[in-house]
Design an enzyme around this catalytic site. Structure first.
Site, PDB file in Angstrom:
ATOM      1  N   ARG A 162       0.847  -1.200   0.000  1.00 27.10           N
ATOM      2  CA  ARG A 162       0.000   0.000   0.000  1.00 27.10           C
ATOM      3  C   ARG A 162       0.878   1.244   0.000  1.00 27.10           C
ATOM      4  O   ARG A 162       0.628   2.190  -0.749  1.00 27.10           O
ATOM      5  CB  ARG A 162      -0.925  -0.014   1.223  1.00 27.10           C
ATOM      6  CG  ARG A 162      -1.711   1.295   1.385  1.00 27.10           C
ATOM      7  CD  ARG A 162      -2.765   1.204   2.484  1.00 27.10           C
ATOM      8  NE  ARG A 162      -2.245   0.822   3.786  1.00 27.10           N
ATOM      9  CZ  ARG A 162      -2.984   0.723   4.892  1.00 27.10           C
ATOM     10  NH1 ARG A 162      -4.289   0.967   4.840  1.00 27.10           N
ATOM     11  NH2 ARG A 162      -2.442   0.355   6.041  1.00 27.10           N
ATOM     12  N   TYR A 216       4.298   5.118  12.977  1.00 26.93           N
ATOM     13  CA  TYR A 216       4.606   3.971  13.835  1.00 26.93           C
ATOM     14  C   TYR A 216       6.077   3.578  13.654  1.00 26.93           C
ATOM     15  O   TYR A 216       6.575   3.553  12.536  1.00 26.93           O
ATOM     16  CB  TYR A 216       3.752   2.753  13.452  1.00 26.93           C
ATOM     17  CG  TYR A 216       2.326   2.738  13.961  1.00 26.93           C
ATOM     18  CD1 TYR A 216       1.871   3.606  14.939  1.00 26.93           C
ATOM     19  CD2 TYR A 216       1.425   1.797  13.448  1.00 26.93           C
ATOM     20  CE1 TYR A 216       0.557   3.555  15.391  1.00 26.93           C
ATOM     21  CE2 TYR A 216       0.111   1.738  13.879  1.00 26.93           C
ATOM     22  CZ  TYR A 216      -0.316   2.616  14.860  1.00 26.93           C
ATOM     23  OH  TYR A 216      -1.620   2.553  15.284  1.00 26.93           O
ATOM     24  N   GLU A 336     -11.909  -4.010  17.345  1.00 23.57           N
ATOM     25  CA  GLU A 336     -11.614  -2.757  16.645  1.00 23.57           C
ATOM     26  C   GLU A 336     -12.956  -2.160  16.221  1.00 23.57           C
ATOM     27  O   GLU A 336     -13.864  -2.883  15.833  1.00 23.57           O
ATOM     28  CB  GLU A 336     -10.727  -3.043  15.429  1.00 23.57           C
ATOM     29  CG  GLU A 336     -10.367  -1.802  14.634  1.00 23.57           C
ATOM     30  CD  GLU A 336      -9.351  -2.087  13.528  1.00 23.57           C
ATOM     31  OE1 GLU A 336      -8.327  -2.757  13.803  1.00 23.57           O
ATOM     32  OE2 GLU A 336      -9.597  -1.661  12.391  1.00 23.57           O
TER      33      GLU A 336
HETATM   34  C1  3EB Z   1      -4.276   0.779  14.508  1.00 30.18           C
HETATM   35  O1  3EB Z   1      -4.707   1.771  15.085  1.00 30.18           O
HETATM   36  C2  3EB Z   1      -5.181  -0.400  14.415  1.00 30.18           C
HETATM   37  O2  3EB Z   1      -3.918  -0.517   8.155  1.00 30.18           O
HETATM   38  O3  3EB Z   1      -5.523   0.661   7.271  1.00 30.18           O
HETATM   39  C3  3EB Z   1      -6.776   0.597  12.062  1.00 30.18           C
HETATM   40  C4  3EB Z   1      -7.261   1.279  10.950  1.00 30.18           C
HETATM   41  C5  3EB Z   1      -5.710  -0.254  11.924  1.00 30.18           C
HETATM   42  C6  3EB Z   1      -6.671   1.113   9.702  1.00 30.18           C
HETATM   43  C7  3EB Z   1      -4.970   0.123   8.246  1.00 30.18           C
HETATM   44  C8  3EB Z   1      -5.127  -0.427  10.668  1.00 30.18           C
HETATM   45  C9  3EB Z   1      -5.606   0.257   9.571  1.00 30.18           C
HETATM   46  O4  3EB Z   1      -3.120   0.697  14.053  1.00 30.18           O
HETATM   47  C10 3EB Z   1      -5.177  -1.042  13.086  1.00 30.18           C
END
Ligand code: 3EB
Length: 349
Positions: A162, A216, A336
């Site tokens: 992505r 991250y 989630e």
């Molecule tokens: C997080 O907060 C949880 O990879 O598009 C939430 C929303 C999460 C979107 C994505 C991943 C995605 O990291 C995971």
């Protein structure tokens, strides 16, 4: 959920969907998997997502309406329907299909990588060709999201592809990126992506309690997940807040590992913080825990009662929720929640 003069979202059972009006439908996501929606949907694009529905009826239809005349079309494998200002689209790609016929050197590191790059390339080409350059909200569903192949978790493979696809199309990788969800689907399902895009850019909202996902650290994968915590769409008479999949993450760490109820409460606190941030950024906004349409992803079906009890406690009347079984992108997350919030814009606001 309805804010006059703009986008609208409903969650319908199969029976409700069959009898619902179709004139202003922009697009549909059908949970879970086959059978496909009844005939008569005609040219409306339907993303078929293979995530079992928990509680209630076997199938749920997420129906997006535009309140404007709409027109359907198809470009390669992207099916879409568009109004004056918005476009709904979907694409499903079998991983075997994406990697097939490509020499190994071009197929990339994995079949999932190839499918993801292909899906995002086709989406970008469609949006550029039709003049809806701004992705507002993207939903991604991939089978076996937590499984390792060649020593790399498939969610991480997806993130790399992505990010590379966005990079290749010249998009920024931080800040101005769409809201998103990325969840597991039943094994054997195709990679399924559906999305909303607009003529105009949304506002991009981050969560003060969380590190932006695109920042991250590498412990979560070589390439970070590229999404905003929320995007805010301003239309003439309404505001829509697209809240990304949200979990029990503070900073960048998963917290309350093993405790489903506490994870649910932390997730709801994250959503409340995001609503508050949106209301701060957009002065005319009045988003609240009573104006949400929630899609709740539950890793272990047995947890659904505990999760629902927390939502019932936290959400004000006026909010609604549907529950789906899906694996979540970190092994230690049990729940989630994604949401859409709408509020009217007063003429004097
Ligand atoms: C997080 O907060 C949880 O990879 O598009 C939430 C929303 C999460 C979107 C994505 C991943 C995605 O990291 C995971």
């Amino acid at each position: 959920m309805h804010a006059a003069g703009g986008l609208r979202l409903d969650y319908l059972s199969a029976a409700e969907y069959r009898s619902a009006g179709r004139a202003d439908v922009l697009g549909v996501a059908a949970f879970s998997g086959p059978p496909a929606p009844a005939a008569g949907t005609g040219e409306i694009p339907v993303a078929e997502v293979n995530t079992p529905v928990l509680l209630g009826t076997a199938h749920v239809y997420e129906v997006w309406r535009a309140d404007q005349p709409a027109e359907s079309g198809r470009r390669n494998r992207v099916r879409f329907r568009r109004s004056e200002s918005l476009l709904f689209g979907c694409i499903a790609l079998a991983e075997s299909e994406a990697a097939d016929g490509l020499p190994a050197a071009l197929a990339g590191p994995s079949a999932l990588h190839a499918a993801t790059e292909e899906a995002y390339r086709e989406i970008r080409a469609t949006l550029d060709a039709l003049g809806y350059p701004h992705l507002l909200r993207v939903w991604n569903y991939l089978p076996d999201i937590n499984r390792d192949t060649d020593g790399i978790e498939r969610y991480r493979q997806f993130n790399r592809a992505r990010q590379e696809a966005l990079h290749a199309s010249g998009r920024t990788l931080t800040g101005n990126v769409p809201a998103a969800s990325a969840l597991g689907a039943v094994s054997g399902s195709p990679l399924t992506v559906y999305f909303l895009a607009g003529r105009n850019a949304p506002a991009f909202i981050e969560n003060p309690r969380q590190l932006s996902a695109y920042r991250y650290p590498p412990q979560y994968g070589s390439h970070p997940p590229v999404f905003s915590r929320a995007t805010l769409l301003r239309q003439r008479d309404s505001l829509t807040l697209f809240i990304s999949g949200t979990a029990s993450i503070v900073g960048h760490r998963s917290i309350h590992v093993g405790d489903t109820a506490a994870q649910t409460r932390e997730t709801l606190a994250n959503i409340a913080a995001l609503l508050e941030e949106a209301n701060r950024v957009e002065r005319a906004a009045r988003f609240s825990l009573g104006s949400l349409a929630c899609k709740v992803y539950v890793r272990r079906p047995a947890d659904v009662a505990v999760i629902r009890a927390e939502l019932t406690r936290a959400l004000a009347p006026g909010s609604r929720a549907i529950y789906l079984q899906a694996d979540i992108c970190r092994q230690d997350l049990l729940v989630e929640i994604e949401a859409t919030a709408m509020c009217p814009l007063k003429a004097d606001a």
